[in-house]
Design an enzyme around this catalytic site. Structure first.
Site, short mmCIF file in Angstrom:
data_model
loop_
_atom_site.label_atom_id
_atom_site.label_comp_id
_atom_site.label_asym_id
_atom_site.label_seq_id
_atom_site.Cartn_x
_atom_site.Cartn_y
_atom_site.Cartn_z
N ASN A 63 0.85 -1.20 0.00
CA ASN A 63 0.00 0.00 0.00
C ASN A 63 0.88 1.25 0.00
O ASN A 63 1.91 1.31 0.67
CB ASN A 63 -1.03 0.00 1.13
CG ASN A 63 -0.47 -0.12 2.52
OD1 ASN A 63 0.58 -0.70 2.72
ND2 ASN A 63 -1.17 0.42 3.50
N GLU A 65 0.47 5.27 0.51
CA GLU A 65 -0.44 6.33 0.96
C GLU A 65 0.06 7.70 0.52
O GLU A 65 1.19 7.86 0.05
CB GLU A 65 -0.60 6.24 2.48
CG GLU A 65 -1.25 4.91 2.88
CD GLU A 65 -1.61 4.82 4.35
OE1 GLU A 65 -1.21 5.70 5.16
OE2 GLU A 65 -2.31 3.84 4.70
N GLU A 76 -2.96 -4.61 -3.11
CA GLU A 76 -3.41 -5.56 -4.14
C GLU A 76 -3.41 -4.92 -5.52
O GLU A 76 -2.99 -5.51 -6.51
CB GLU A 76 -4.84 -6.05 -3.85
CG GLU A 76 -5.00 -6.82 -2.55
CD GLU A 76 -5.37 -5.94 -1.37
OE1 GLU A 76 -4.80 -4.82 -1.25
OE2 GLU A 76 -6.21 -6.34 -0.56
N1 THU Z 1 -5.46 -1.36 2.25
C1 THU Z 1 -4.89 -2.21 1.36
O1 THU Z 1 -3.72 -2.03 0.97
N2 THU Z 1 -5.63 -3.25 0.90
C2 THU Z 1 -6.92 -3.50 1.26
O2 THU Z 1 -7.54 -4.40 0.72
C3 THU Z 1 -7.54 -2.71 2.32
C4 THU Z 1 -6.81 -1.49 2.74
C5 THU Z 1 -4.67 -0.21 2.71
C6 THU Z 1 -5.18 1.13 2.23
C7 THU Z 1 -4.63 2.05 3.30
O3 THU Z 1 -3.29 2.39 2.95
C8 THU Z 1 -4.58 1.20 4.55
O4 THU Z 1 -4.68 -0.16 4.11
C9 THU Z 1 -5.71 1.48 5.52
O5 THU Z 1 -6.94 1.43 4.92
#
Ligand code: THU
Length: 161
Positions: A63, A65, A76
């Site tokens: 992820n 941000e 994903e």
């Molecule tokens: N997040 C993911 O990477 N995958 C998911 O399926 C759910 C949420 C991340 C997005 C954000 O950076 C953090 O988790 C909190 O929501």
């Protein structure tokens, strides 16, 4: 009146090391590796993902941000879009996702969000091939679902357009 019921089967393993398929074990290990590249200073919720392709390449994603919160992207989708770019002809066989959060006993670890499920199911339609979903917690506990269709039944697809 008739009823429609929907099945979801989740296979539960105490550790991904129990998997008999060495590529699937490698995939889970890569999801853990990709946690190291997560950038999650705002949520402090790191997610690692990896996809296994039919030519056995593995592509990682984590992820990412942003200070403008909605601009960040889930692990994903980073993995899927990267693999489509790096290996555009390959089909995705499986995706693994791991989060470091504490999982209360008896509760599920972090499953892919709805947006990621939609992107994954599009890949199933595109390649006419089921994608296995591996969901891991920090202790290597593993849940496996054999197709994204089970996680996102009655999904929106190209035939509706
Ligand atoms: N997040 C993911 O990477 N995958 C998911 O399926 C759910 C949420 C991340 C997005 C954000 O950076 C953090 O988790 C909190 O929501």
């Amino acid at each position: 009146m008739k009823e429609i019921s929907i099945n979801l089967t989740i296979k539960c393993y105490d550790s991904y090391e129990e998997l008999s398929d060495s590529d699937e074990r490698r995939l889970c290990n890569s999801a853990f590796e990709s946690l190291n590249h997560a950038y999650a200073p705002y949520s402090n919720y790191k997610v690692g993902a990896a996809v296994l392709l039919d030519d056995n390449h593995i592509v990682e994603g984590s992820n990412q941000e942003n200070a403008v919160f909605p601009l960040g992207l889930c692990a994903e989708r980073v993995a899927i879009f990267s693999s489509n770019t790096l290996y555009p002809k390959a089909k995705i066989k499986a995706i693994a996702v791991v989060t470091l959060g504490d999982v209360e006993k008896g509760k599920f670890p972090g499953f892919p969000c709805g947006s990621c499920r939609q992107v994954m199911i599009d890949m199933e339609y595109r390649h006419q091939q089921n994608i296995k979903v591996f969901v891991l917690d920090k202790n290597k506990n593993l849940l496996v679902v054999d197709s994204v269709k089970e996680l996102l039944p009655i999904a929106f697809d190209h035939s509706a357009l």
